[in-house]
Write a protein that holds these residues in place. Structure first.
Motif, short mmCIF file in Angstrom:
data_model
loop_
_atom_site.label_atom_id
_atom_site.label_comp_id
_atom_site.label_asym_id
_atom_site.label_seq_id
_atom_site.Cartn_x
_atom_site.Cartn_y
_atom_site.Cartn_z
N ALA A 43 0.83 -1.20 0.00
CA ALA A 43 0.00 0.00 0.00
C ALA A 43 0.87 1.25 0.00
CB ALA A 43 -0.93 -0.01 1.21
N ARG A 44 1.93 1.25 0.78
CA ARG A 44 2.81 2.42 0.85
C ARG A 44 3.57 2.61 -0.47
NH1 ARG A 44 3.20 0.24 6.27
NH2 ARG A 44 2.34 1.77 7.75
N THR A 45 3.90 1.50 -1.11
CA THR A 45 4.60 1.60 -2.39
C THR A 45 3.66 2.13 -3.47
OG1 THR A 45 6.00 -0.26 -1.74
CG2 THR A 45 6.00 0.34 -4.06
N TYR A 46 2.41 1.68 -3.44
CA TYR A 46 1.43 2.23 -4.38
C TYR A 46 1.22 3.73 -4.13
CZ TYR A 46 -0.17 -1.92 -6.88
OH TYR A 46 -0.25 -3.01 -7.72
N ARG A 47 1.32 4.15 -2.89
CA ARG A 47 1.20 5.59 -2.62
C ARG A 47 2.33 6.35 -3.31
NH1 ARG A 47 0.23 8.89 3.07
NH2 ARG A 47 0.08 10.93 2.07
N ALA A 48 3.53 5.79 -3.29
CA ALA A 48 4.65 6.43 -3.97
C ALA A 48 4.40 6.47 -5.47
CB ALA A 48 5.94 5.68 -3.66
N ALA A 49 3.86 5.37 -6.03
CA ALA A 49 3.56 5.34 -7.46
C ALA A 49 2.50 6.38 -7.82
CB ALA A 49 3.08 3.94 -7.86
N ASP A 50 1.51 6.51 -6.95
CA ASP A 50 0.46 7.50 -7.20
C ASP A 50 1.02 8.92 -7.18
OD1 ASP A 50 -2.31 8.67 -7.23
OD2 ASP A 50 -1.59 9.38 -5.29
N ALA A 51 1.97 9.19 -6.30
CA ALA A 51 2.55 10.53 -6.24
C ALA A 51 3.14 10.91 -7.59
CB ALA A 51 3.62 10.59 -5.15
N ILE A 52 3.75 9.96 -8.27
CA ILE A 52 4.33 10.21 -9.59
C ILE A 52 3.23 10.42 -10.62
CG2 ILE A 52 5.82 9.28 -11.40
CD1 ILE A 52 7.13 7.57 -9.12
N ALA A 53 2.24 9.53 -10.64
CA ALA A 53 1.16 9.63 -11.63
C ALA A 53 0.39 10.93 -11.48
CB ALA A 53 0.21 8.44 -11.49
N ASP A 54 0.05 11.28 -10.24
CA ASP A 54 -0.70 12.51 -10.00
C ASP A 54 0.12 13.74 -10.36
OD1 ASP A 54 -3.09 13.91 -8.69
OD2 ASP A 54 -1.42 14.70 -7.51
N LYS A 55 1.41 13.73 -10.01
CA LYS A 55 2.27 14.88 -10.26
C LYS A 55 2.39 15.17 -11.75
CE LYS A 55 5.08 18.19 -9.24
NZ LYS A 55 4.55 19.38 -8.55
N PHE A 56 2.45 14.11 -12.56
CA PHE A 56 2.67 14.30 -13.98
C PHE A 56 1.36 14.34 -14.79
CE2 PHE A 56 6.80 13.02 -12.45
CZ PHE A 56 7.64 13.91 -13.12
N GLY A 57 0.23 14.40 -14.08
CA GLY A 57 -1.04 14.64 -14.75
C GLY A 57 -1.74 13.42 -15.31
N TYR A 58 -1.31 12.21 -14.92
CA TYR A 58 -1.97 11.00 -15.39
C TYR A 58 -3.07 10.63 -14.40
CZ TYR A 58 1.96 10.61 -18.61
OH TYR A 58 2.90 10.85 -19.58
N TYR A 59 -4.19 11.37 -14.48
CA TYR A 59 -5.19 11.28 -13.42
C TYR A 59 -5.98 9.98 -13.44
CZ TYR A 59 -4.00 16.18 -12.99
OH TYR A 59 -3.30 17.35 -12.84
N ASP A 60 -6.21 9.40 -14.63
CA ASP A 60 -6.91 8.11 -14.65
C ASP A 60 -6.01 7.01 -14.11
OD1 ASP A 60 -5.21 8.27 -16.82
OD2 ASP A 60 -6.67 7.60 -18.32
N LEU A 61 -4.72 7.06 -14.41
CA LEU A 61 -3.78 6.10 -13.84
C LEU A 61 -3.69 6.28 -12.32
CD1 LEU A 61 -1.64 3.90 -14.11
CD2 LEU A 61 0.04 5.71 -14.61
N SER A 62 -3.68 7.52 -11.88
CA SER A 62 -3.66 7.80 -10.44
C SER A 62 -4.86 7.17 -9.75
CB SER A 62 -3.64 9.32 -10.20
OG SER A 62 -3.82 9.62 -8.83
#
Length: 287
Positions: A43-62
Motif C-alpha cells: 500500500a505504501r509503495t502504491y502511494r509512492a507510485a500514485d505521487a508520480i502519476a498525480d504529479k505528472f497529470g496521469y489522473y486516470d492512472l492515479s
C-alpha cells in the motif's frame, strides 16, 4: 517514502518499478501471518507510485493506483492505513473538482478513527481534516473550511511535528494549510499575517516546505507584489525543484505575471517560466 516526501520523483520512479512486482510476489508466497505486513508495504509503495502519476497529470492512472492501494490497505488489516488511503483518494476529487463530495468522503473517514487510540490515530484524523479544509476553501465554503482547520489544529497540538503514516503532520503543517486556506478564500491579510516572521522548520519534508512558499507566492500575487511572488517561487523551487516545475498553480501565476509585468521583471518571469513543464492533463490510456 522519504523520496516521495522530498519530491525526488526521478529516483522514486525507478524504486517503485522494482518494488511493486517483488511485493506482489511476496504476498502470494508468504504464510498467512505475514501477508498483512507485506500488504501494508505494498500500500505504501502504491502511494509512492500514485505521487508520480498525480504529479505528472496521469489522473486516470492515479485513480487506478489508488484503488490498488485501497485493496492492499484492506489486506493489511490496518484501519489507520485505510484512513491514509482516504487522504490520498482526495486527489481524485481535486482533479475532478467534485470538492463537496471529496470533503464528505474525508470527513466520513475521519469520523471512523478513535483519536485517543494513539498518536498515529490523532495525526491521521488531523490530516483528513486538513485536506477537507482545503477542499472546502477551494469550493468557497469559508465556514466549513475553518471548522475543518480547527479540528486539524486541535489534533496537531496533541502530536509531534513529523511524518505519520506517510503524511507530514503537526502544528507547522497545520499552519501551512491555514495559509493555503487564506489564499483559496482570497483573504490576503490573513495569509500575509500567517506567513509574517515565520518559516517552515528545516526538519519538515521538502515538499511540504515548498508548499508554504508556493502559497506565499500566491498570496503576494493577490496582494499585487510581483517581485515578491518571484522571490517566493524561487525559494520553493530551490527547496523542491521537481515539485515546483509542474505545479499548476505556480504555472498559472507565472503565466499571468509574464503577460502583465514589464522590463527586467518580465524577463525574470520568462526565465522562470522556461523551467516549468506545462501539463495538459494527460491520460494514461490516450484519452
Amino acid at each position: 517514502m522519504t523520496r516521495r516526501l522530498q519530491s525526488d520523483y526521478a529516483v522514486l520512479a525507478a524504486d517503485v518499478n522494482e518494488l511493486l512486482p517483488e511485493l506482489h510476489r511476496a504476498i502470494l508466497a508468504a504464510p498467512s501471518g505475514l501477508q498483512p505486513r507485506y500488504a501494508a508495504l505494498l500500500a505504501r509503495t502504491y502511494r509512492a507510485a500514485d505521487a508520480i502519476a498525480d504529479k505528472f497529470g496521469y489522473y486516470d492512472l492515479s485513480a487506478r493506483i489508488i484503488d490498488l492501494m485501497q485493496t492492499a490497505a484492506l489486506q493489511s488489516e490496518d484501519d489507520l492505513l485505510a484512513g491514509s488511503v482516504a487522504y490520498v483518494r482526495g486527489e481524485i476529487y481535486f482533479a475532478s473538482q467534485d470538492l463537496d463530495a471529496g470533503r464528505r468522503m474525508l470527513t466520513s473517514a475521519a469520523d471512523k478513527i478513535r483519536v485517543s487510540m494513539s498518536e498515529a490515530a490523532t495525526a491521521t484524523y488531523g490530516t483528513l481534516h486538513m485536506r477537507a479544509a482545503v477542499m472546502a476553501a477551494r469550493a468557497g465554503s469559508a465556514l466549513r473550511a475553518r471548522d475543518h482547520i480547527e479540528e486539524a489544529k486541535q489534533a496537531a497540538r496533541q502530536v509531534n511535528e513529523g511524518v505519520h503514516l506517510g503524511t507530514a503532520f503537526g502544528p507547522s503543517s497545520a499552519r501551512i494549510h491555514q495559509l493555503a486556506l487564506a489564499v483559496e478564500l482570497g483573504d490576503v491579510g490573513d495569509a500575509l499575517r500567517l506567513a509574517s516572521g515565520w518559516v517552515p522548520p528545516m526538519a519538515m519534508p521538502a515538499e511540504r516546505r515548498s508548499h508554504f512558499y508556493i502559497d506565499l507566492g500566491r498570496a503576494f500575487h493577490l496582494a499585487d507584489h510581483p517581485a515578491r511572488v518571484l522571490s517566493a517561487f524561487r525559494e520553493a523551487q530551490r527547496i523542491a525543484p521537481e515539485h515546483v516545475r509542474e505545479h499548476s498553480q505556480v504555472i498559472d501565476v507565472v503565466d499571468h505575471l509574464e503577460l502583465i509585468t514589464r522590463g527586467e521583471l518580465r524577463d525574470a518571469f520568462a526565465r522562470f517560466s522556461a523551467g516549468l513543464v506545462k501539463s495538459q492533463g494527460r491520460s494514461a490510456f490516450g484519452l
